[in-house]
Scaffold this motif. Structure first.
Motif, mmCIF file in Angstrom:
data_model
loop_
_atom_site.group_PDB
_atom_site.id
_atom_site.type_symbol
_atom_site.label_atom_id
_atom_site.label_comp_id
_atom_site.label_asym_id
_atom_site.label_seq_id
_atom_site.Cartn_x
_atom_site.Cartn_y
_atom_site.Cartn_z
ATOM 1 N N SER A 1 0.841 -1.194 0.000
ATOM 2 C CA SER A 1 0.000 0.000 0.000
ATOM 3 C C SER A 1 0.878 1.247 0.000
ATOM 4 O O SER A 1 1.948 1.265 0.568
ATOM 5 C CB SER A 1 -0.864 0.036 1.258
ATOM 6 N N GLU A 2 0.376 2.302 -0.656
ATOM 7 C CA GLU A 2 1.062 3.587 -0.604
ATOM 8 C C GLU A 2 0.850 4.139 0.805
ATOM 9 O O GLU A 2 -0.270 4.170 1.292
ATOM 10 C CB GLU A 2 0.456 4.561 -1.620
ATOM 11 N N LYS B 1 -0.053 6.594 2.459
ATOM 12 C CA LYS B 1 -0.630 7.930 2.480
ATOM 13 C C LYS B 1 -1.791 7.971 3.470
ATOM 14 O O LYS B 1 -2.531 7.005 3.601
ATOM 15 C CB LYS B 1 -1.122 8.300 1.070
ATOM 16 N N LEU C 1 -5.275 8.336 4.902
ATOM 17 C CA LEU C 1 -6.537 8.074 4.211
ATOM 18 C C LEU C 1 -7.588 9.117 4.583
ATOM 19 O O LEU C 1 -7.849 9.348 5.755
ATOM 20 C CB LEU C 1 -7.067 6.689 4.579
ATOM 21 N N ARG D 1 -11.089 -0.715 0.251
ATOM 22 C CA ARG D 1 -9.770 -0.230 -0.182
ATOM 23 C C ARG D 1 -9.962 0.784 -1.299
ATOM 24 O O ARG D 1 -10.929 0.703 -2.069
ATOM 25 C CB ARG D 1 -8.907 -1.382 -0.709
ATOM 26 N N HIS E 1 -6.207 4.506 -6.510
ATOM 27 C CA HIS E 1 -6.196 5.790 -7.220
ATOM 28 C C HIS E 1 -5.641 5.637 -8.628
ATOM 29 O O HIS E 1 -4.869 4.734 -8.899
ATOM 30 C CB HIS E 1 -5.306 6.791 -6.468
ATOM 31 N N ASP F 1 -10.660 6.958 -9.881
ATOM 32 C CA ASP F 1 -10.365 6.415 -8.557
ATOM 33 C C ASP F 1 -11.529 5.529 -8.125
ATOM 34 O O ASP F 1 -12.688 5.887 -8.343
ATOM 35 C CB ASP F 1 -10.194 7.550 -7.545
ATOM 36 N N SER G 1 -2.672 3.049 -8.055
ATOM 37 C CA SER G 1 -1.837 2.928 -6.869
ATOM 38 C C SER G 1 -2.772 2.700 -5.684
ATOM 39 O O SER G 1 -3.811 3.362 -5.556
ATOM 40 C CB SER G 1 -0.979 4.169 -6.671
ATOM 41 N N TYR H 1 -4.078 2.372 -1.785
ATOM 42 C CA TYR H 1 -3.930 3.012 -0.497
ATOM 43 C C TYR H 1 -4.484 2.124 0.603
ATOM 44 O O TYR H 1 -5.209 1.174 0.349
ATOM 45 C CB TYR H 1 -4.604 4.381 -0.503
#
Ligand SMILES: [Zn+2]
Lengths: 696, 335
Positions: free
Chosen positions: A82-83, A85, A87, A105, A108, A222, A279, A281
């Protein structure tokens, strides 16, 4: 459920041919209804019973295969990166009884496009149409893990928020609200149906179908992927009431795996990332109602007692080895089973016994007839007595030339209308079916005749000019204040005869033909005391019909079908003779003669006398017979009418009835003089009562 | 003299062709004024020595004539009867006058066959209503509302609580409620499902069976049903039991027989598998015993059910179930 062999082999080692595997699965309770060869693959059509929703997937079947062959399932490699970042997304479960767990989940920057050929092919083998890479992935994972997923267009979700609740909980709604599902249909959602909402509006009917507004489209960049556990009963009620059945609702209502849903979500996110180049997250997972396994105590002795086996303890445990069950507290007498979350069908000891039997193999249990005490009660059941009566009447009517029919128990309004019954007649108030298949099957029969009339129309149209039919079945009469109607066993019969040239002449009136068959039945079943009185049934010829009476109760009717009824049938025949009979067997049953007692056979000779009386044409002949039979003399043995004549020689409005009387004494030979005196007295008695005159 | 008379009688007898002529001839010789009678009357004129001898001769002659007449009478009677019978000859090739025997419906023939087999095995017969409470048709059989198992049977509804029974299984619970074990009965009858095509009609017939006692096992279930199959289809027919699911039995089994149409080689009817599904069965679910007021710790039991139409169609090679309820005489008269 369609299972491609090559897909299955990704999760479990199989050394047998598809045919051999199909046989193994079938004998383990997963009936393979068909094998279809597609290229170098074979697709199994597996009939999965409603108690095993876990096997509505490739991995589910793989688990069973592993249990059968004593191997293990290899799960797909989940290499989740996972990135890291923060949430910006919230999930709230407002009705946790209806939604025990909700995870999601976000992926993006996806590129929506077609999915790769290998995926499209696999979906197609399982009967699912390819749409785009994101939707295809959710379907692919559905087939693989058996867990339904839903992909939303993230940017269509207001406030980046998901709420799970009913309109009643979310809005305090008391009336249904409108919502358009992604099939474009606006639906009325009742206040108690579970919905998925974003920050503002509903976006999906939970577990059934998404909404059109938040659907993934070509413009989507997304996505939010949902993986949840919904209450099976709630999903089923919603799906039924909306008349909306989907792959998702089918699985949710049978029960999904609250644990594997997380793996399914990861698998989907990873595939979307790979195929749509997004990608991924971090994950959200709200799990307010933790599932825990219910322990099931099992006794070795009970296992053997139910199955009729004598397995050793170790053998019993061995059978369960491959099923991913947690087995604890093993003692000399038993053990405790904790089933995994995908086996919610296992709740009782007997559920575990079933698994033991299944894996031991039904084939390995030898058949053995039971040793039983004889029944508690040697008397025949009511059902048996009725069955015997019906069998006896059936033989009698078959022998008398009647062909047996079996009709549906339901008829149409038009069938009842044919009988010209009064509006208040109970036979017009039959039990109505809420969801009939057609107009001619809306109400349960309240009498048998409409069905036989239908049979008549069918067969006359086929050019039959002479036939006799009968049927035995139940009629259904509504009862005041009762939920269930009264069900009565009946017999109905019909004679249809056109005036056809025939090699042999027999002009017996069909009324008497039918009545004779009936009288034979009464004689055969030793029913005594049957009388006939004129019938007032509106569908019968008033002059040629009778109610069949016994002990003051009507048990049936017999007669010529009224011309008014016949004309309305629009059959192409010149005045056919149609006689119908309806007999209430439930009413007849108590009058069946029980046992026969022998009477001694007369040793002395009989003497006969014949007499013809001229009486009014309207006089019912049975009166003469009744008068003879009731005449106070024990020497009258038998009487019968042997001729009825009407014509100029006996006068207008008159008829001659000729009858025979047989006299016999039990203790001596009667003399002619004695008989002459007795017969004269009898004839004068009959003449006086009937107003008749001896015909010279 | 008497030899002459006998010769003349024999000559006369040759010419006789009817019983009447024979009577006349007999009168001519033996009647009151017959020649032999007249001879007898002349005996008085003979001497005492001649008389016995002559008397004996005449009597012998009389007896001879009588015996010859008798033989001739038998012969003539036979001749006359033969003549009459010849004149009464009918065309024996014309068809007979039949009452036209009725034909039994194939379903009830097969149903009775099934009942007979179970009655021989010691089963009694029970019945229940065809318009049934939801409670007996579903709830008491462990099929609660909102259970997907309800999808297994498309139901005709009369009201929310009343249905047309979708199987004969409700009779199980009704009998358990009013009788105590041991139980061993079948319940034949009509059942209804909201479905119609080549292999489904909205009404069909089932035979349900239930056995409950203290030591009833799955092995007993197999014993009884194997015995049934062998009596119904023949002792050589293979039988197999596969695990299945019914909410009211546990374990549940589906019973297949070797395809009787292709000798288990594979054909259209058995979809190439060589097997035909003919029955469902299982050990009675403890919850159902409880619904029937029977202690599942003390008693076990098995239940089974079969479709009569299915067996009828196999037996008579009928390929469209709807034919069974059209009541077309062209169909019915074949059985
Ligand atoms: Zn076959």
């Amino acid at each position: 459920m369609r299972i491609p062999y090559l897909w299955l082999k990704e999760f479990v080692t199989i050394t047998e041919t598809p045919e051999q595997l199909a046989h193994r699965l079938t004998m383990a309770g997963f009936e393979v209804e068909a094998l279809e060869r597609i290229g170098d693959d074979t697709v199994f059509e597996v009939n999965v019973t409603p108690n095993r929703p876990d096997c509505l997937s490739i991995i589910g079947i793989a688990r069973e295969v592993a249990a059968l062959y004593g191997t293990k399932v290899t799960f797909p490699d989940l290499n989740i990166v996972s990135e890291p970042k923060e949430l910006d997304f919230n999930i709230d479960i407002l009705d946790s009884d209806l939604c025990n767990r909700y995870a999601g989940r976000i992926v993006h920057a996806v590129t929506i496009g077609p999915s790769p050929d290998w995926m499209q092919e696999r979906l197609e083998k399982c009967g699912i149409r390819s749409i785009n890479n994101v939707v295809d992935v959710t379907n692919y994972v559905l087939l693989e893990f058996g867990h339904p997923l839903h992909a939303f267009d993230l940017n269509k979700l207001h406030d980046h928020r998901i709420r799970v609740g009913t309109p009643a909980t979310v809005l305090g709604a008391k009336e249904p609200i409108a919502f358009t599902t992604l099939d474009g249909v606006e639906r009325r959602i009742a206040p108690d149906m579970l919905l998925i909402w974003d920050g503002k509006v509903p976006v999906a009917v939970a577990g059934v179908m998404g909404g059109s507004d938040s659907e993934v489209s070509d413009a989507t960049t997304d996505v939010f992927i949902e993986s949840a556990y919904f209450d099976p009963g709630s999903i089923r009620r919603t799906s039924k009431r909306l008349g909306l059945k989907t792959e998702a609702s089918y699985r949710f209502e049978r029960g999904t795996d609250i644990k594997i849903m997380k793996k399914a979500l990861d698998r989907a996110a990873q595939l979307i990332k790979e195929l749509a180049h997004g990608s991924m997250y971090g994950k959200l997972d709200i799990y307010p109602k933790r599932w825990c396994s219910t322990p099931i105590p099992v006794r070795y002795a009970r296992v053997n007692q139910v199955l009729g086996l004598s397995l050793a303890n170790a053998q019993i445990l061995d059978c369960l080895k491959g099923l991913e069950l947690e087995i604890t507290e093993v003692t000399d007498t038993g053990f405790v089973v904790k089933p995994p979350p995908f086996r919610r069908d296992m709740t009782m000891e007997v559920d575990v016994i079933e698994e033991i039997a299944r894996l031991f193999g039904f084939d390995n249990i030898a058949p053995e007839l039971p040793r039983m005490r004889l029944g508690n009660d040697d008397a025949l059941t009511d059902a048996q007595r009725m069955m015997r009566l019906k069998q006896k009447l059936r033989s009698a009517f078959l022998a008398a030339g009647y062909t047996e029919t079996i009709n549906y128990s339901f008829i149409g309004e038009a069938d009842i209308d044919r009988l010209r019954l009064a509006a208040s007649d109970i036979r017009r108030a039959g039990v109505r079916i809420q969801n009939p298949l057609s107009e001619d099957g809306t109400v349960m029969r309240t009498c048998m005749l409409p069905s036989l009339i239908r049979n008549l129309i069918t067969n006359v149209a086929q050019g039959n000019r002479e036939f006799q039919l009968f049927e035995q079945a139940r009629i259904f009469l509504p009862r005041e204040g009762e939920q269930l109607p009264e069900e009565r066993e009946c017999l109905a019969a019909l004679i249809y005869r056109e005036k056809v040239k025939s090699l042999y002449r027999d002009d017996t009136h069909d009324f008497y033909r039918m009545k004779g068959a009936l009288e034979d039945c009464f004689a055969d079943t030793r029913v005594a005391g049957v009388t006939y009185r004129r019938s007032a049934e509106p569908y019968l010829h008033p002059g040629q019909s009778a109610d069949i009476m016994i002990a003051g109760t009507r048990i049936g009717t017999i007669g010529v079908l009224s011309p008014l009824v016949v004309n309305a049938l629009e059959i192409k025949a010149q005045r056919p003779s149609i006689v119908v009979l309806e007999l209430d067997l439930s009413a007849l049953l108590p009058h069946i003669g029980a046992s026969v007692h022998y009477r001694s056979i007369a040793r002395f000779p009989f003497v006969e006398r014949d007499t013809a009386l001229v009486v009014d044409a309207a006089l019912e002949s049975s009166m003469i017979l009744d008068l003879v039979r009731s005449f106070p003399s024990d020497m009258i043995e038998e009487t019968a009418i042997f001729d009825v004549y009407q014509g100029a020689s006996v006068g207008n409005g008159k008829k001659s009835v000729a009858f025979n009387v047989r006299y016999r004494a039990s203790d001596r030979t009667l003399t002619d003089d004695e008989v002459d005196t007795l017969h004269a007295a009898l004839v004068s008695h009959v003449s006086e009562k009937t107003g008749g005159q001896i015909r010279q | 003299m008497s030899e002459d008379l006998k010769a003349s009688y024999l000559a006369d007898l040759q010419t006789v062709t009817t019983l009447q002529e024979l009577a006349q001839l007999k009168a001519k010789y033996l009647g009151k004024k017959g020649v032999v009678t007249l001879q007898l009357k002349t005996l008085g004129a003979l001497s005492a020595e001649e008389r016995p001898h002559a008397g004996k001769r005449i009597n012998e002659l009389k007896e001879a004539i009588e015996s010859l007449s008798e033989a001739k009478e038998v012969e003539l009677t036979h001749q006359e009867l033969a003549k009459r019978l010849a004149s009464e000859s009918i065309d024996i090739t014309l068809p007979g006058k039949t009452t036209g025997i009725g034909r039994a419906h194939p379903i009830s023939t097969v149903l009775n066959e099934i009942i007979d087999i179970f009655v021989r095995l010691g089963f009694s017969v029970e019945e229940g209503p065809e318009v049934e409470l939801d409670h007996y048709n579903f709830e008491a059989l462990n099929i609660p509302k909102d259970h997907p198992a309800r999808d297994m049977q498309d139901t005709f509804y009369v009201s929310d609580d009343v249905v047309l029974r979708t199987h004969t299984s409700p009779v199980q619970v009704r009998v358990m409620e009013r009788q105590k074990p041991p139980l061993r009965f079948i319940a034949p009858g009509k059942v209804y499902r909201c479905d119609a095509d080549v292999s489904h009609t909205p009404m069909f017939h089932q035979v349900e069976g239930l056995v409950v006692d203290t030591h009833i096992t799955f092995s007993n279930l197999k014993g009884v049903l194997v015995s049934f199959v062998h009596q119904m289809f023949g002792p050589q027919v293979p039988v197999r039991f596969r695990p299945s699911f019914f909410p009211f039995t546990e374990p549940s089994a589906e019973i297949d027989i070797g395809c009787i149409l292709c000798d288990a080689k594979g054909c259209r009817v058995c979809k190439g598998s060589g097997w035909l599904e003919v029955m469902g069965a299982g050990m009675v679910n403890p919850k159902v015993l409880e619904f029937g007021g029977i202690d599942p710790e003390l008693y076990t039991g098995f239940a089974f059910g079969m479709g009569v139409e299915r067996i009828t169609m196999l037996k008579y090679r009928i390929d469209d179930i709807r034919l069974l309820f059209e009541n077309d005489l062209r169909f019915l008269r074949q059985f």
